[in-house]
Write a protein that holds these residues in place. Structure first.
Motif, mmCIF file in Angstrom:
data_model
loop_
_atom_site.group_PDB
_atom_site.id
_atom_site.type_symbol
_atom_site.label_atom_id
_atom_site.label_comp_id
_atom_site.label_asym_id
_atom_site.label_seq_id
_atom_site.Cartn_x
_atom_site.Cartn_y
_atom_site.Cartn_z
ATOM 1 N N THR A 129 -5.744 -4.092 -8.698
ATOM 2 C CA THR A 129 -5.039 -4.248 -7.429
ATOM 3 C C THR A 129 -4.467 -2.917 -6.979
ATOM 4 N N VAL A 130 -3.938 -2.147 -7.927
ATOM 5 C CA VAL A 130 -3.423 -0.819 -7.588
ATOM 6 C C VAL A 130 -4.534 0.018 -6.972
ATOM 7 N N THR A 131 -5.702 0.009 -7.597
ATOM 8 C CA THR A 131 -6.845 0.779 -7.102
ATOM 9 C C THR A 131 -7.244 0.316 -5.697
ATOM 10 N N GLY A 184 3.148 11.213 -8.567
ATOM 11 C CA GLY A 184 2.158 11.716 -9.502
ATOM 12 C C GLY A 184 1.813 10.767 -10.640
ATOM 13 N N LEU A 185 2.009 9.476 -10.435
ATOM 14 C CA LEU A 185 1.690 8.508 -11.488
ATOM 15 C C LEU A 185 0.208 8.141 -11.447
ATOM 16 N N SER A 186 -0.355 7.881 -12.610
ATOM 17 C CA SER A 186 -1.736 7.403 -12.690
ATOM 18 C C SER A 186 -1.752 5.920 -12.350
ATOM 19 N N VAL A 187 -2.956 5.372 -12.178
ATOM 20 C CA VAL A 187 -3.091 3.937 -11.910
ATOM 21 C C VAL A 187 -2.474 3.137 -13.056
ATOM 22 N N GLN A 195 0.833 -1.201 0.000
ATOM 23 C CA GLN A 195 0.000 0.000 0.000
ATOM 24 C C GLN A 195 0.871 1.255 0.000
ATOM 25 N N ARG A 196 1.939 1.238 0.779
ATOM 26 C CA ARG A 196 2.852 2.383 0.851
ATOM 27 C C ARG A 196 3.445 2.667 -0.532
ATOM 28 N N ARG A 197 3.814 1.622 -1.238
ATOM 29 C CA ARG A 197 4.426 1.798 -2.552
ATOM 30 C C ARG A 197 3.477 2.498 -3.522
ATOM 31 N N VAL A 198 2.230 2.025 -3.607
ATOM 32 C CA VAL A 198 1.305 2.638 -4.559
ATOM 33 C C VAL A 198 0.876 4.032 -4.114
ATOM 34 N N ILE A 250 1.296 3.279 -12.856
ATOM 35 C CA ILE A 250 1.781 2.410 -11.776
ATOM 36 C C ILE A 250 1.774 0.965 -12.246
ATOM 37 N N HIS A 251 0.705 0.565 -12.937
ATOM 38 C CA HIS A 251 0.622 -0.790 -13.496
ATOM 39 C C HIS A 251 1.789 -1.056 -14.440
ATOM 40 N N GLN A 252 2.072 -0.109 -15.338
ATOM 41 C CA GLN A 252 3.167 -0.282 -16.294
ATOM 42 C C GLN A 252 4.513 -0.391 -15.595
ATOM 43 N N GLU A 253 4.733 0.439 -14.585
ATOM 44 C CA GLU A 253 6.027 0.459 -13.908
ATOM 45 C C GLU A 253 6.246 -0.766 -13.028
ATOM 46 N N THR A 254 5.201 -1.210 -12.354
ATOM 47 C CA THR A 254 5.370 -2.262 -11.354
ATOM 48 C C THR A 254 4.886 -3.634 -11.793
ATOM 49 N N GLY A 255 3.994 -3.660 -12.795
ATOM 50 C CA GLY A 255 3.406 -4.934 -13.203
ATOM 51 C C GLY A 255 2.243 -5.362 -12.319
ATOM 52 N N ILE A 256 1.887 -4.541 -11.352
ATOM 53 C CA ILE A 256 0.747 -4.827 -10.480
ATOM 54 C C ILE A 256 -0.530 -4.539 -11.283
ATOM 55 N N PRO A 257 -1.488 -5.466 -11.311
ATOM 56 C CA PRO A 257 -2.720 -5.220 -12.062
ATOM 57 C C PRO A 257 -3.412 -3.922 -11.614
ATOM 58 N N ALA A 258 -4.007 -3.209 -12.568
ATOM 59 C CA ALA A 258 -4.623 -1.914 -12.280
ATOM 60 C C ALA A 258 -5.677 -2.021 -11.185
#
Length: 170
Positions: free
Chosen positions: A139-141, A123-126, A112-115, A129-137
């Motif tokens: 899940t990011v939300t 200032g990254l969008s969801v 949670q801290r990372r996102v 963040i998905h593109q940079e980390t590979g975390i599904p959008a």
């Protein structure tokens, strides 16, 4: 095939001794291990020539020492450059809000801290963040929502932050 056997014998007979010597020279076993590994790799790459030297072990020891010193110099130069770069800049004092936010961030789960930091600080969008980390959008939300709730619980007032208990007027 003879070169491989010669090198293997040379390595087996000398590597521990060279490592011990370099570690004593540079006073850091980890740096010595890295430097000695690099020196033996270079010796292997030039073994047809190095094997003809009167003392191949001395060559390896010299290369390892130079490698360790070079690594040390690079680290010192990096530190000096960093100090030069930061001493010329005035740094504003930390305000209480900044301190409280950092303290609250430390108390929430790392995912949670990372996102939260990527979204609200970088200032990254969801999607970014998905593109940079590979975390599904999705899940990011979810982690953003949970992280915000967790942060809010730690940022209610100064009494909660300092004591961990809410102050109640009687």
């Amino acid at each position: 095939m003879r070169d491989v056997e010669d090198f293997d014998t040379f390595y087996a007979m000398s590597s521990r001794r060279v490592l011990a010597q370099i570690a004593m020279m540079v006073d850091n076993r980890a740096e010595a291990e890295d430097a000695v590994a690099e020196a033996y790799l270079r010796a292997w790459n030039r073994w047809s020539k190095i094997s003809t030297y009167e003392n191949p072990e001395a060559w390896v020891r010299q290369v390892a020492y130079r490698q360790a010193v070079s690594t040390w110099r690079k680290a010192v130069n990096r530190l000096q450059a960093h100090r030069r770069d930061t001493t010329d800049h005035r740094v504003d004092a930390l305000n209480p809000d900044h301190v409280a936010i950092v303290a609250a961030l430390r108390r929430i789960p790392a995912d949670q801290r990372r996102v939260i930091v990527l979204h609200h600080i970088a200032g990254l969008s969801v999607g970014e963040i998905h593109q940079e980390t590979g975390i599904p959008a999705g899940t990011v939300t979810t982690w953003l929502a949970r992280g915000r709730r967790a942060l809010a619980a730690h940022l209610t007032d100064s009494d909660t932050l300092e004591t961990g208990r809410e102050h109640r007027d009687v």
